[in-house]
Design a protein around this motif. Structure first.
Motif, PDB file in Angstrom:
ATOM      1  N   ALA A 152       0.827  -1.205   0.000  1.00  0.00           N
ATOM      2  CA  ALA A 152       0.000   0.000   0.000  1.00  0.00           C
ATOM      3  C   ALA A 152       0.865   1.259   0.000  1.00  0.00           C
ATOM      4  O   ALA A 152       0.535   2.255  -0.663  1.00  0.00           O
ATOM      5  CB  ALA A 152      -0.925   0.006   1.216  1.00  0.00           C
ATOM      6  N   THR A 154       3.829   1.579  -1.338  1.00  0.00           N
ATOM      7  CA  THR A 154       4.312   1.736  -2.713  1.00  0.00           C
ATOM      8  C   THR A 154       3.239   2.345  -3.601  1.00  0.00           C
ATOM      9  O   THR A 154       3.517   3.213  -4.442  1.00  0.00           O
ATOM     10  CB  THR A 154       4.737   0.369  -3.285  1.00  0.00           C
ATOM     11  N   PHE A 155       1.999   1.924  -3.387  1.00  0.00           N
ATOM     12  CA  PHE A 155       0.885   2.445  -4.170  1.00  0.00           C
ATOM     13  C   PHE A 155       0.659   3.925  -3.864  1.00  0.00           C
ATOM     14  O   PHE A 155       0.354   4.713  -4.772  1.00  0.00           O
ATOM     15  CB  PHE A 155      -0.366   1.637  -3.866  1.00  0.00           C
ATOM     16  N   GLY A 158       3.359   5.859  -5.688  1.00  0.00           N
ATOM     17  CA  GLY A 158       3.140   5.803  -7.125  1.00  0.00           C
ATOM     18  C   GLY A 158       1.978   6.672  -7.582  1.00  0.00           C
ATOM     19  O   GLY A 158       2.081   7.376  -8.600  1.00  0.00           O
ATOM     20  N   CYS A 159       0.868   6.638  -6.841  1.00  0.00           N
ATOM     21  CA  CYS A 159      -0.295   7.448  -7.212  1.00  0.00           C
ATOM     22  C   CYS A 159       0.004   8.933  -7.108  1.00  0.00           C
ATOM     23  O   CYS A 159      -0.403   9.725  -7.966  1.00  0.00           O
ATOM     24  CB  CYS A 159      -1.486   7.098  -6.323  1.00  0.00           C
ATOM     25  N   PHE A 192      -5.362   5.571   0.488  1.00  0.00           N
ATOM     26  CA  PHE A 192      -4.549   4.439   0.915  1.00  0.00           C
ATOM     27  C   PHE A 192      -3.696   4.792   2.135  1.00  0.00           C
ATOM     28  O   PHE A 192      -3.530   3.963   3.038  1.00  0.00           O
ATOM     29  CB  PHE A 192      -3.664   3.958  -0.239  1.00  0.00           C
TER      30      PHE A 192
END
Length: 214
Positions: A152, A154-155, A158-159, A192
C-alpha cells in the motif's frame, strides 16, 4: 475494562473526521459541476468552477474538505512512521498542502492579485502534498510492519507521483482533464495512506490494551 487515554481518543476522532472529509470530497465536487452551462470540465480548471459555476459553493467545500482530510492524516501520520523526525517533517508538509487548499478556496476570478493567490495556493498544495505522500509512501514501503502495508505504501507513492506527474506530460490538450487526473491520483494516495494509518493505529491500540490486561 481498559480505559483509553485522551490522546488516543483524540487521534481516533481526527481519523474519523479525516475519513468523512475524504469520502465526502468527491461527492461535493460532483455536485459542484452540475448545471455549469458554458463550462467544460475537460478544459476548465476546478477553481474556475469554484468561481463561475452555479453550485460554486460546493466546489469550494470540496477544497476545504480535502484540507481537513490532509490535516487529519498529518496529525496521525506518526502512527505509521517509526521515525519521529520524518513524521513531523511530513506532517508539516501536509499542513502546508492544506494551507494551499484554503488559499485556493478563497480564490475568485478577478484581478491579478487574486489570480496570483490562486496560483500560489495551487502550487503550494501540489508540491507539498505530492512530496509528503511520495516520501511517506516510500518510507512505509521500506519499513512497514507487514507486506500489505508495504504494498500500500508503494501504491501511495506511485499514485502521488504519477498523478502530479501527469500535469507535466502533454498527453492531451485538455488542461482540465490533466488537473483532475492529478487530483484523482492524490485523492487515491490519501485514501490508501489514511487506510494504512488507521490499520496501524488499530493494531497499536489493540497491543496496548493487551499489555494492560492482568
Amino acid at each position: 475494562m481498559v480505559k483509553r487515554s485522551s490522546a488516543a481518543l483524540a487521534d481516533d476522532l481526527t481519523l474519523a473526521v479525516a475519513w468523512l472529509a475524504l469520502i465526502a470530497s468527491p461527492v461535493t465536487l460532483f455536485v459542484g459541476h452540475l448545471g455549469a452551462v458554458g463550462l467544460d470540465w475537460r478544459k476548465n480548471q476546478v477553481s474556475t468552477y469554484a468561481a463561475k459555476a452555479p453550485n460554486d459553493d460546493w466546489v469550494t467545500a470540496t477544497m476545504l474538505l480535502a484540507a481537513v482530510a490532509l490535516v487529519g492524516i498529518a496529525v496521525n501520520l506518526h502512527r505509521a512512521l517509526a521515525a519521529d523526525l520524518i513524521s513531523r517533517a511530513l506532517s508539516t508538509l501536509l499542513g502546508a498542502g492544506a494551507a494551499g487548499l484554503v488559499l485556493l478556496a478563497c480564490f475568485e476570478v478577478g484581478g491579478g492579485y487574486r489570480q496570483g493567490k490562486h496560483d500560489a495556493g495551487l502550487v503550494l498544495f501540489l508540491i507539498a502534498t505530492t512530496a509528503a505522500f511520495a516520501v511517506a509512501g516510500g518510507a512505509i514501503a521500506v519499513t512497514g510492519p507487514g507486506w500489505r502495508q508495504r504494498v500500500a505504501g508503494t501504491f501511495v507513492a506511485g499514485c502521488a507521483l504519477g498523478g502530479t506527474g501527469s500535469l507535466e506530460v502533454n498527453w492531451t490538450p485538455l488542461w482540465g482533464l490533466h488537473q483532475r487526473t492529478a487530483f484523482l491520483g492524490l485523492w487515491v494516495a490519501a485514501l490508501f495512506l489514511l487506510g494504512i494509518v488507521s490499520s496501524v493505529g488499530r493494531r497499536n491500540s489493540k497491543g496496548a490494551r493487551d499489555e494492560q490486561r492482568p
